[in-house]
Design a protein around this motif. Structure first.
Motif, mmCIF file in Angstrom:
data_model
loop_
_atom_site.group_PDB
_atom_site.id
_atom_site.type_symbol
_atom_site.label_atom_id
_atom_site.label_comp_id
_atom_site.label_asym_id
_atom_site.label_seq_id
_atom_site.Cartn_x
_atom_site.Cartn_y
_atom_site.Cartn_z
ATOM 1 N N UNK A 196 -4.376 5.115 -0.193
ATOM 2 C CA UNK A 196 -3.196 5.238 -0.562
ATOM 3 C C UNK A 196 -2.867 6.658 -0.631
ATOM 4 N N UNK A 197 -1.414 7.121 -0.576
ATOM 5 C CA UNK A 197 -1.115 8.731 -0.529
ATOM 6 C C UNK A 197 0.105 8.732 -1.536
ATOM 7 N N UNK A 198 -0.035 9.857 -2.411
ATOM 8 C CA UNK A 198 0.754 10.049 -3.501
ATOM 9 C C UNK A 198 1.733 11.292 -3.277
ATOM 10 N N UNK A 199 3.072 10.934 -3.003
ATOM 11 C CA UNK A 199 3.875 12.129 -3.130
ATOM 12 C C UNK A 199 4.523 12.390 -4.437
ATOM 13 N N UNK A 200 4.300 13.809 -5.074
ATOM 14 C CA UNK A 200 4.571 14.075 -6.362
ATOM 15 C C UNK A 200 5.730 15.201 -6.311
ATOM 16 N N UNK A 201 6.205 15.241 -7.744
ATOM 17 C CA UNK A 201 7.279 16.424 -8.002
ATOM 18 C C UNK A 201 8.303 16.285 -7.100
ATOM 19 N N UNK A 260 4.215 6.429 -4.679
ATOM 20 C CA UNK A 260 2.732 6.048 -4.045
ATOM 21 C C UNK A 260 2.752 4.879 -2.708
ATOM 22 N N UNK A 261 2.350 5.702 -1.756
ATOM 23 C CA UNK A 261 2.499 4.411 -0.749
ATOM 24 C C UNK A 261 0.992 3.967 -0.532
ATOM 25 N N UNK A 262 0.855 2.460 -0.349
ATOM 26 C CA UNK A 262 -0.380 2.004 -0.261
ATOM 27 C C UNK A 262 -0.377 1.174 1.390
ATOM 28 N N UNK A 263 -1.589 1.265 1.786
ATOM 29 C CA UNK A 263 -1.948 0.683 2.963
ATOM 30 C C UNK A 263 -3.066 -0.274 2.710
ATOM 31 N N UNK A 264 -2.778 -1.413 3.597
ATOM 32 C CA UNK A 264 -3.496 -2.692 3.447
ATOM 33 C C UNK A 264 -3.849 -3.114 4.928
ATOM 34 N N UNK A 265 -4.820 -4.059 4.939
ATOM 35 C CA UNK A 265 -5.206 -4.211 6.246
ATOM 36 C C UNK A 265 -5.754 -5.975 6.027
ATOM 37 N N UNK A 266 -5.239 -6.745 7.406
ATOM 38 C CA UNK A 266 -5.428 -7.924 7.233
ATOM 39 C C UNK A 266 -5.820 -8.650 8.480
ATOM 40 N N UNK A 267 -6.429 -9.854 8.424
ATOM 41 C CA UNK A 267 -6.702 -10.390 9.718
ATOM 42 C C UNK A 267 -5.775 -11.457 10.044
ATOM 43 N N UNK A 268 -4.880 -11.599 9.229
ATOM 44 C CA UNK A 268 -3.791 -12.756 9.743
ATOM 45 C C UNK A 268 -2.618 -12.820 8.709
ATOM 46 N N UNK A 269 -2.143 -13.936 8.596
ATOM 47 C CA UNK A 269 -1.027 -14.154 7.517
ATOM 48 C C UNK A 269 -1.226 -14.429 6.241
#
Length: 473
Positions: free
Chosen positions: A424-429, A404-413
């Protein structure tokens, strides 16, 4: 600010009697869904009831449902009427400014509301860009442009303190091209915070002199808010201001004089927040004060002399642009852009600035390091010119059959948490490996409107998953 059929100062005065039917900060909800965190915060704070019907947010006013778009249309109609009265002719063509962090849905909703009010919307431009246009920054002659390039790029900090929010943006100017390096908006501080602080002081003075605590009385406090607002404006040009309220409470009048020094003391913590925000943004782009060439002040509350002095203290050797009244800077920039588009440009403006859409936030991919701890990789730093494409190879343990690949967003540190995750994007099998790693190639493409297209491919088998996020930042 708007009540039913009443806009602006008239609505502000009428909220004493009609607070539950008075709409404020309509742009905070315009074009947003009920699940949007910003909308949830707004609904919680709004004195006017906000309900959801047929999947859309609406105001409940006098047992009638009114959409945010209708409120925006009312405001635009009033603006059109005011402009036509001032010019003595029809006004149809318009350039509208929007905050830099406005999403595509919000821009569309605002443009549609303006069109419904009878405007021909020629262009929507970001507020920081309008501020630079007002001062002609980036509109230099070709020779001046060459000189700037030979020396260093021109970095401008746009400081906007409006009625309900603080917005600070660092822009790189290069031959008429504006590139946003970093931006941050804080809805927790604005001119209304200074008004509220002064109103609380006046309530204490009333209690001291008249022995009545009115802090729990909404009507009396709203009267004090209106008086404090007038006094705050006066203190930007005068050394003291008189606050008089007729029949504030139980038939008692209230009269109090406030000096500028007292106002500055009352609001000292707010001033600290306003300047600390500058230091944080400079740290975010790894700049010092010397890396900034100009500072542009805009927003009505940027008129406050103490705030201007504190900003000068941070940038002692930098040109502080405040010759245009700060609350007029952004509208003037919009008017200049409108003139350019209509072919009536000012002779000193030789060509139009080129506006480049940029990502408003950092876009990060979550992975795992050698120790098993979470690792975040920034794929699109805030200010990345759009459209843009990035690819990243992620390694996953060979003994797993899905990733499972997860994407996040942020305004700083700031540290990442679940609230920052937007997709998120899931690669199965996947075929398990006795040893070795899965090599997963992730390709991300962000379009001009902020939408994000993500493709994730297992390099060994070619297995692929694709998702599209309509508005990623």
């Amino acid at each position: 600010m708007a009540a039913i059929g009443v806009v602006g100062l008239a609505a502000k005065q009428s909220r004493i009697r009609n607070i539950s039917n008075t709409v404020v900060k309509v742009k905070q909800i315009l074009g947003r869904s009920s699940g949007d965190p910003q909308a949830k915060k707004y609904i919680k704070e709004s004195k006017c009831s906000v309900v959801e019907k047929n999947g859309k947010l609406q105001y409940e006013i006098d047992n009638k449902l009114i959409s945010p778009e209708d409120v925006a249309k009312l405001i635009f109609s009033k603006m059109k009427e005011t402009a036509q009265s001032a010019l003595g002719s029809d006004v149809n063509d318009v350039v509208i400014t929007v905050p830099f962090d406005f999403g595509e849905n919000q821009k569309n909703a605002l443009g549609e509301a303006a069109a419904a009010a009878g405007f021909n919307v020629m262009r929507l431009i970001h507020e920081p860009s309008a501020a630079l246009l007002a001062y002609g920054i980036g509109q230099d002659s070709p020779l001046e442009k060459v000189n700037i390039l030979l020396l260093k790029l021109n970095n401008v900090l746009v400081y906007k303190l409006g009625g309900t929010s603080l917005s600070i943006t660092v822009i790189e100017v290069n031959s008429g091209i504006y590139r946003v390096l970093a931006t941050n908006t804080d809805d927790g501080i604005g001119g209304v915070c200074f008004t509220e602080a002064l109103a609380q002081h006046l309530a204490s003075e009333f209690q001291r002199s008249c022995k009545h605590d009115i802090r729990g009385n909404p009507r009396a406090m709203m009267k004090l808010m209106n008086s404090a607002d007038v006094a705050k404006h006066s203190l930007s040009t005068l050394g003291s201001a008189n606050c008089f309220v007729d029949s504030l409470y139980d038939g008692l009048d209230f009269d109090c004089n406030v000096s500028r020094a007292r106002f500055e003391l009352i609001c000292s913590s707010l001033f600290s927040k306003c300047v600390e925000a500058i230091k944080k943004l400079l740290e975010q782009v790894e700049f010092t004060a010397e890396d900034i060439n100009k500072v542009v002040l805009c927003g009505g509350s940027a008129r406050i002399p103490k705030l201007q002095q504190l900003i000068k203290d941070i940038f002692p050797n930098v040109e502080l642009l405040s010759s245009i009244p700060p609350d007029e800077v952004i509208p003037i920039g919009a008017a200049i852009e409108a003139g350019i588009l209509l072919g009536k440009e000012n002779p000193s403006l030789e060509e139009e600035a080129l506006f480049i859409e940029c990502s408003a936030k950092d876009i990060l991919l979550k992975g795992v390091d050698e120790t098993g701890a979470d690792k975040f990789t920034v794929l699109f730093p805030s200010g990345t010119p759009l459209p843009a494409r990035r690819q990243h190879t992620l390694h996953a343990p060979g003994n797993t059959s899905s990733v499972c690949l997860e994407l996040y967003e942020s305004l700083g540190k700031s540290p990442m948490n679940e609230e920052n995750k937007f997709a998120q994007i899931v690669l199965q099998d996947l075929d398990k490996k006795e040893d070795g790693l899965h090599d997963l190639l992730t390709v991300l493409t962000m379009k001009r409107d902020g939408s994000l297209h993500v493709t994730c491919t297992d390099q060994d088998t070619g297995k692929c998953e694709v998702i599209t996020v309509e508005v990623a930042s």
